[in-house]
Design an enzyme around this catalytic site. Sequence first.
Site, PDB file in Angstrom:
ATOM      1  N   LYS A 210       0.841  -1.209   0.000  1.00 35.17           N
ATOM      2  CA  LYS A 210       0.000   0.000   0.000  1.00 35.17           C
ATOM      3  C   LYS A 210       0.871   1.252   0.000  1.00 35.17           C
ATOM      4  CE  LYS A 210      -3.453   2.609   2.448  1.00 35.17           C
ATOM      5  NZ  LYS A 210      -4.394   2.780   3.544  1.00 35.17           N
ATOM      6  N   GLU A 216      10.575  -4.946   4.602  1.00 31.07           N
ATOM      7  CA  GLU A 216      10.680  -6.347   4.191  1.00 31.07           C
ATOM      8  C   GLU A 216      10.402  -6.495   2.694  1.00 31.07           C
ATOM      9  OE1 GLU A 216       8.972  -5.124   6.764  1.00 31.07           O
ATOM     10  OE2 GLU A 216       8.740  -6.600   8.380  1.00 31.07           O
ATOM     11  N   GLY A 272      -4.813  -1.488   4.861  1.00 29.31           N
ATOM     12  CA  GLY A 272      -3.960  -2.596   4.411  1.00 29.31           C
ATOM     13  C   GLY A 272      -4.594  -3.963   4.647  1.00 29.31           C
ATOM     14  N   ARG A 273      -5.175  -4.168   5.834  1.00 33.25           N
ATOM     15  CA  ARG A 273      -5.719  -5.504   6.145  1.00 33.25           C
ATOM     16  C   ARG A 273      -7.084  -5.739   5.505  1.00 33.25           C
ATOM     17  NH1 ARG A 273      -4.799  -2.409  10.437  1.00 33.25           N
ATOM     18  NH2 ARG A 273      -6.473  -1.665  11.779  1.00 33.25           N
ATOM     19  N   GLU A 358      -4.930  -6.677  14.765  1.00 34.46           N
ATOM     20  CA  GLU A 358      -4.416  -5.355  14.378  1.00 34.46           C
ATOM     21  C   GLU A 358      -5.549  -4.321  14.464  1.00 34.46           C
ATOM     22  OE1 GLU A 358      -0.843  -4.630  11.486  1.00 34.46           O
ATOM     23  OE2 GLU A 358      -2.636  -4.355  10.279  1.00 34.46           O
ATOM     24  N   HIS A 389      -5.441 -33.613  17.219  1.00 34.59           N
ATOM     25  CA  HIS A 389      -4.308 -34.425  17.667  1.00 34.59           C
ATOM     26  C   HIS A 389      -3.193 -33.549  18.215  1.00 34.59           C
ATOM     27  CE1 HIS A 389      -6.134 -38.030  15.941  1.00 34.59           C
ATOM     28  NE2 HIS A 389      -6.626 -37.166  15.071  1.00 34.59           N
ATOM     29  N   LYS A 500       9.143  -1.124  14.618  1.00 38.08           N
ATOM     30  CA  LYS A 500       9.795  -0.832  13.329  1.00 38.08           C
ATOM     31  C   LYS A 500      10.904   0.192  13.530  1.00 38.08           C
ATOM     32  CE  LYS A 500       5.658  -1.194  10.357  1.00 38.08           C
ATOM     33  NZ  LYS A 500       4.760  -0.449   9.482  1.00 38.08           N
TER      34      LYS A 500
HETATM   35  O1  F6P Z   1       3.038  -2.872   9.799  1.00 38.93           O
HETATM   36  C1  F6P Z   1       1.688  -3.108   9.652  1.00 38.93           C
HETATM   37  C2  F6P Z   1       1.229  -2.821   8.245  1.00 38.93           C
HETATM   38  O2  F6P Z   1       1.127  -1.454   8.061  1.00 38.93           O
HETATM   39  C3  F6P Z   1      -0.091  -3.508   7.935  1.00 38.93           C
HETATM   40  O3  F6P Z   1      -1.180  -2.823   8.401  1.00 38.93           O
HETATM   41  C4  F6P Z   1       0.004  -3.630   6.452  1.00 38.93           C
HETATM   42  O4  F6P Z   1      -0.929  -4.552   5.946  1.00 38.93           O
HETATM   43  C5  F6P Z   1       1.438  -4.069   6.307  1.00 38.93           C
HETATM   44  O5  F6P Z   1       2.133  -3.326   7.283  1.00 38.93           O
HETATM   45  C6  F6P Z   1       2.057  -3.888   4.957  1.00 38.93           C
HETATM   46  O6  F6P Z   1       2.054  -2.540   4.550  1.00 38.93           O
HETATM   47  P1  F6P Z   1       2.242  -2.138   3.049  1.00 38.93           P
HETATM   48  O7  F6P Z   1       1.127  -2.727   2.255  1.00 38.93           O
HETATM   49  O8  F6P Z   1       2.206  -0.637   3.030  1.00 38.93           O
HETATM   50  O9  F6P Z   1       3.564  -2.667   2.575  1.00 38.93           O
END
Ligand code: F6P
Length: 531
Positions: A210, A216, A272-273, A358, A389, A500
């Site tokens: 987003k 990462e 994002g979620r 979240e 199990h 972060k």
């Molecule tokens: O760190 C949490 C977050 O902001 C989530 O809410 C989001 O889905 C994820 O990181 C990834 O963010 P982006 O889509 O901006 O890379």
Amino acid sequence: MKDNMYSPTATAAWSTLTSLAASMNSQTIQDFFHSDPKRANQMTLQVNELLLDYSKNLVSNEIFQQLLALAEQSNLKAHRTAMFAGEVINTTEDRAVLHAALRAEPEDTTSPEDLERNSLVKAQLEQMRLVSEKIRNGQWQGSTGKKITDVINIGIGGSDLGPKLACNGLNEYAHPDIKLHFISNVDGAEILSTLAKLNPETTLVALASKTFTTQETLLNAKTVIHWFERTLGLAQAQTSSHFIGLTANKANAVAYGIPESQILGFAEWVGGRYSLWSSIGLSIAISIGFDGFVEMLRGAREMDIHFQQAPLDQNMPVIMALLGVWYSNFMGAQSSAVIPYCERLLLLPSYLQQLDMESNGKATTLQGKATDYDTGPIIWGQTGTNGQHAFFQLLHQGTRLVPIDFIAAVKDGLSNEEHHRVLLGNMLGQSAALMTGQSAPEAEQHRYYPGNKPSNTLLIDRLSPKNFGALIALYEHKVFVQGSIWNINCFDQWGVELGKKMANKLLDDNLDRTTLDPSSQSLFEHIDRIK
Ligand code: F6P
């Protein structure tokens, strides 16, 4: 007691529920069935192809009525109207919350702004259709002229979990010749082992973020870019046809080098979620086809309409939310388990962890005060029968109260009659055993099953794209209802920022380690000694 004055604990229903909870020790779910022969029927609700049986819960009719009263006395209805109308309900980020607009039809719009938004969404969907169809029919080619056989979605959190869950969950409908891969973790072993299996000539990367700033995702992208450069001799591989950007921050994606025609955008008002419904869902459209993606949106829209129109006592997300509030706030439950009896929904608990934790893992009210009551529970789970199990021992005989959502598809096109009968039989057997329990033979206390363990059972006719969409929207709205009752902002995530920032500080080459806490200093020293 509405708007600024609202606090759930100050409602009349909250006080009544507190008293009712105090007298729960002497009552069992089975008592409720005995005193009301119609309970199973009355506590079953069908919405299109989803059926919820919530009769095996630790709630009497009186408690259920009081939970509904709590919903009435909260800001839920006003909050729901505000969300669908596009008001800025995510106040700490100054944003509207409009993921439902991604699945809306023109007839759902009530204002010129809605209609304009709907045209924008339809235009974005059209771009997704064109791109996904080109990839699926082989017209989209890599730099050496070959069609695409493998798509890597690089993203994390909402830019990974939703698409990954959908592609796994709907693999009955998957394209036979295109494989989807999901890379999220910054752990290099994940991306390097994936790349080692792939042919760069026929690999496409969907860079999903987003914000287009996530550490990462950008490090994984860098590794893939180098892989293309090394293997195909491409300069600036991100400018080639091997890359597509999926983002709400086009400027950042362009600055990264992705050609504008290869960027699929979406709006800031998609959290994002909640973004699998947006262009972040490109991998889903590639896998199950654009028509399947539209079906998924259709199922979610049907749940949106149900959520907005059904009376509270017939409203599936509202009922599931209220039961959760009962266990969290009145019965002392710390967690809630989701157990799909469907291996293709293995990732549902992880997906719901982000969606729920979240969203509702907060302790600040909408008025900026500290809450003096519990909010979101710990969400966890695993598929059945595997979980039976592993952790079911604790569910049957442990000391914790864990309300459970059992989920299954009644028909399964990928299984056969014998397997499916055993699978569903196990699920029904577990929910019944958890409720009824069993007394122990004399001097054999270890064989005692206390029973009275609550669960919902959610039966889906079949795991089609449409029903999958409805299932996810159901949980989205459940989480929203709980957030409204708890008077918290479901749509920000400030709690992830400090970690972060700290990681960035620790990764700084000029870090003065003496400024760190003693534990971190000694862990660093250990890493330096061993590496
Ligand atoms: O760190 C949490 C977050 O902001 C989530 O809410 C989001 O889905 C994820 O990181 C990834 O963010 P982006 O889509 O901006 O890379």
